[in-house]
Scaffold this motif. Structure first.
Motif, mmCIF file in Angstrom:
data_model
loop_
_atom_site.group_PDB
_atom_site.id
_atom_site.type_symbol
_atom_site.label_atom_id
_atom_site.label_comp_id
_atom_site.label_asym_id
_atom_site.label_seq_id
_atom_site.Cartn_x
_atom_site.Cartn_y
_atom_site.Cartn_z
ATOM 1 N N ASN A 276 7.379 10.477 -7.368
ATOM 2 C CA ASN A 276 8.301 9.100 -7.239
ATOM 3 C C ASN A 276 8.193 7.480 -6.126
ATOM 4 N N ALA B 188 14.505 14.991 -6.369
ATOM 5 C CA ALA B 188 15.266 13.318 -6.175
ATOM 6 C C ALA B 188 16.491 13.400 -6.270
ATOM 7 N N GLU C 166 16.465 7.014 -8.425
ATOM 8 C CA GLU C 166 15.084 7.126 -8.082
ATOM 9 C C GLU C 166 14.797 6.924 -9.127
ATOM 10 N N ILE D 97 11.240 8.178 -11.203
ATOM 11 C CA ILE D 97 9.945 9.218 -11.872
ATOM 12 C C ILE D 97 8.950 8.843 -12.286
ATOM 13 N N VAL E 226 18.801 8.882 -12.862
ATOM 14 C CA VAL E 226 17.330 8.420 -12.257
ATOM 15 C C VAL E 226 16.752 8.241 -13.373
#
Length: 698
Positions: A618, A635, A639, A641, A660
């Motif tokens: 992450n 997560a 965010e 990855i 994400v």
């Protein structure tokens, strides 16, 4: 502009009485050992009339003093310096007097206390064997059992490509017969020397000693055109890094890379240790990460080993193809160099076939050969097979095609009757002159390649101070020297050919001959006859691929793998990369007891072991995860990855209410993301928003 560049002398050294050093004393054990050493040095094929000598030196010794010692030593046997090697202090290639043998020279130099070692200039050759065009696939990269092969008897390249398919930041030097750098399947992956601002101005812009070396160097012809005239180097380059995923021809082990062409093998596959040393020194200086040596010979050259030892690159070397009987030899008993050098950065490579058997022709050695790689019926790139086309010819019976600056005119001295062009038909040339014979109008070489200028020349100009030159221009204003000569041809015409490939594909190319003189001493001058300009006719048509077999073909698989590892984890040293490759082979019964590792290289295993950082993380929290799914599940949203893999085979269940960003194809340090990422499997999407970058959804 420096007119002294590319100067060639027609003057032969004066013949004098030779005083040979002959060791005195009766036969004794010391002399026996010395004689045996000489015999061992001479036991392998070498260049007549040349030796390589290293003079002893200390870090504090002045270069001038060292050069003075070597000059005085050579003078004692009327030998002459042919070249010094960059980055090998005190090592020189020596040209012997025509009456001296290599044996006599070795005896002389090895008895001199100022000499550290002396050796023949050994002949090395490519390790190509006859090909078998029966296969239609690159089984060495992925073997599904095609053509009677054994499934998975390969290096697992597709699995490795899920981690990395290469990077253009990695430079791989192909020290060989050159490379067809214009091949459509190679051209995008050819190294370009950005230190040169022009490829035709005869200026060494980057100060490395090689002017206009835009695409490498030809150490055989000493020019900036390392074009392949044999096929061997181009085939090697294609296995390393033919462009991948481009809907054309084949792919190399690396889809993306930079191939540095360095030519030292001739059109028959032979070359000298001295030229190999120069090529490797160039690769070292210009930042090569990997050096591929698909060639070798039987003679131990300390100088060649020295330049390999100081290389920061991984040096992959072919183990050799045995003798004339076609059966592989034991390199532990009969070394094959450079593969057999005990150098920490060398990987010596044997060849395996599509059933994971040691190829019948492949050399082996449980201590001197490191691993096996696919080397039988390997399909790869070769140059276009062109024919020579004449685009201009003038037998010089008149000067209608030329602009002759006086006193240039016609002379009754000729190669082909009735006349030739001469700079001073009435006698000796003038002092303080710069006179020219210029082609009347430009040549259109658009779409034409392999341009050569040929002519018959009779010359007699003052040694070192007056020059006959060939010049070229693309605008008739700024002229560049192609070559300059001084000295005499001995009253006869000689055939000269000049490489004009730097002007390939130019719509306006101007040519002229010139005579440049100083203010004292004049001679008979210059006569030119039968001027011809040729090009190669064939263009690439998609058939420029072939099957070759040999340890030459196995070695580039290892070079390409070393490049993949360097691309994935740039922080690794050459020794670390070598260790990773050798510690992650597939054990193969045919190689057990025949090579050091007992196995064939495996690209997926090696890349998987090349990084200590987690496969997925992450980016925002820097938390590591074993899979993409676990990272997504953990997560909280908004965010990013990151993953090393560029292709995923796991099913991804993504709730769209948790936005994400997912990015794949990162290198080991998560610094570089250049890969196109593919997702195989299912996505469960409900409500909300999800951001996906660099994904091709299949």
């Amino acid at each position: 502009m420096n007119m002294y560049k590319n100067i060639i002398s027609f003057i032969l050294p004066a013949i004098s009485v030779l005083l040979l050093f002959c060791p005195a004393g009766a036969q004794n054990p010391g002399k026996y050992k010395f004689d045996k050493k000489i015999a061992d040095l001479l036991a392998h094929e070498h260049i007549a009339g040349e030796v390589i000598v290293k003079f002893k030196s200390s870090s504090s010794a002045a270069d001038g003093a060292l050069k003075g010692v070597s000059k005085n030593t050579h003078a004692r046997i009327n030998a002459s310096l042919k070249k010094r090697f960059r980055r090998l202090r005190g090592v020189e290639l020596v040209k012997l007097h025509e009456e001296m043998t290599v044996k006599q020279a070795l005896e002389f130099y090895l008895h001199d206390p100022a000499v550290e070692y002396a050796e023949p200039n050994y002949v090395v050759h490519s390790t190509l064997t006859p090909n078998d065009p029966a296969f239609s696939n690159l089984w060495g990269l992925h073997n599904s059992g095609q053509s009677g092969g054994t499934s998975d008897a390969d290096m697992d390249a597709p699995e490795a490509w899920n981690i990395s398919s290469g990077s253009r930041s990695v430079i791989l030097a192909v020290v060989d017969s050159g490379v067809a750098y214009d091949h459509p399947d190679l051209i995008d992956n050819i190294w370009i020397n950005t230190g040169e601002t022009s490829c035709t101005d005869s200026i060494d812009n980057d100060g490395n000693g090689y002017p206009d070396d835009c695409y490498g160097w030809d150490f055989l012809e000493n020019d900036n055109d390392p074009m392949d005239l044999l096929d061997h180097g181009t085939h090697v380059a294609g296995t390393i890094a033919a462009s991948g995923n481009n809907s054309l021809g084949v792919t190399g082990v690396m889809w993306n890379a930079r191939i540095m062409p360095l030519r030292f093998l001739d059109a028959a596959g032979f070359g000298s240790a001295a030229d190999a040393i120069s090529a490797i020194a160039y690769a070292n200086a210009m930042g090569a990460d990997v050096i591929n040596n698909s060639w070798g010979g039987g003679g131990f050259s300390q100088a060649l080993k020295d330049i390999i030892d100081v290389s920061p690159a991984v040096v992959a070397c072919a183990a050799g193809n045995g003798g004339f009987d076609g059966i592989g030899d034991d390199n532990d008993a009969a070394p094959f160099y450079p593969a057999s050098y005990a150098s920490s950065n060398i990987i010596a490579v044997a060849a395996t076939d599509r059933n994971d058997s040691l190829a019948s022709f492949s050399n082996f050695g449980v201590t001197s050969v490191d691993a096996g790689a696919p080397g039988v019926s390997i399909y790869s790139t070769v140059p276009a097979q062109g024919e020579v086309l004449e685009v201009f010819f003038d037998d010089m019976t008149n000067l209608n095609n030329w602009i002759a600056q006086p006193p240039w005119g016609l002379s009754g001295t000729y190669f082909s009757a009735p006349v030739s062009a001469a700079d001073s038909p009435g006698g000796h040339y003038q002092n303080d002159s710069y006179t020219t014979l210029t082609l009347n109008g430009p040549l259109d070489l658009t779409g034409l390649y392999g341009t050569m200028l040929e002519y018959q020349l009779r010359a007699d100009v003052e040694f070192l101070f007056d020059f006959f030159c060939i010049e070229a221009s693309t605008n008739s204003i700024t002229w560049n020297f192609v070559n300059c000569y001084f000295g005499s041809t001995g009253g006869s015409f000689v055939f000269i050919d000049e490489n004009l490939t730097a002007y390939d594909n130019q719509d306006s190319v101007f040519l002229r001959f010139s005579l440049i003189t100083d203010n004292i001493i004049t001679d008979d001058g210059i006569y030119i006859d039968d001027v011809r300009i040729t090009v190669l006719t064939s263009a690439y048509n998609g058939t420029e691929y072939a099957y070759f077999s040999g340890t030459s073909m196995a070695t580039p698989h290892v070079s390409g793998l070393a490049g993949l590892i360097k691309a994935f984890n740039p922080a690794l040293t050459n020794i670390e990369i070598k260790d990773i490759i050798l510690n992650n082979v597939d054990p193969v019964s045919s190689l057990s007891g025949n090579v050091l590792t007992g196995g064939r290289v495996n690209a997926f295993n090696a890349l998987s072991a090349s990084c200590s950082n987690p496969a997925v993380r992450n980016m925002d929290t820097l938390s590591p995860y074993p899979t993409l799914q676990t990272a997504y599940t953990a997560a909280s949203g908004e965010e990013t990855i990151q993953a090393h893999m560029s292709a995923f085979t796991e099913d991804l269940n993504i709730n769209q209410s948790k936005p994400v960003t997912i990015k794949g194809g990162y290198d080991c340090e998560y610094l570089d993301n250049t890969e196109v990422t593919t997702v195989n499997g299912s996505m469960t999407i409900s409500n909300g928003v999800v951001t996906i970058e660099n994904f091709i959804l299949q």
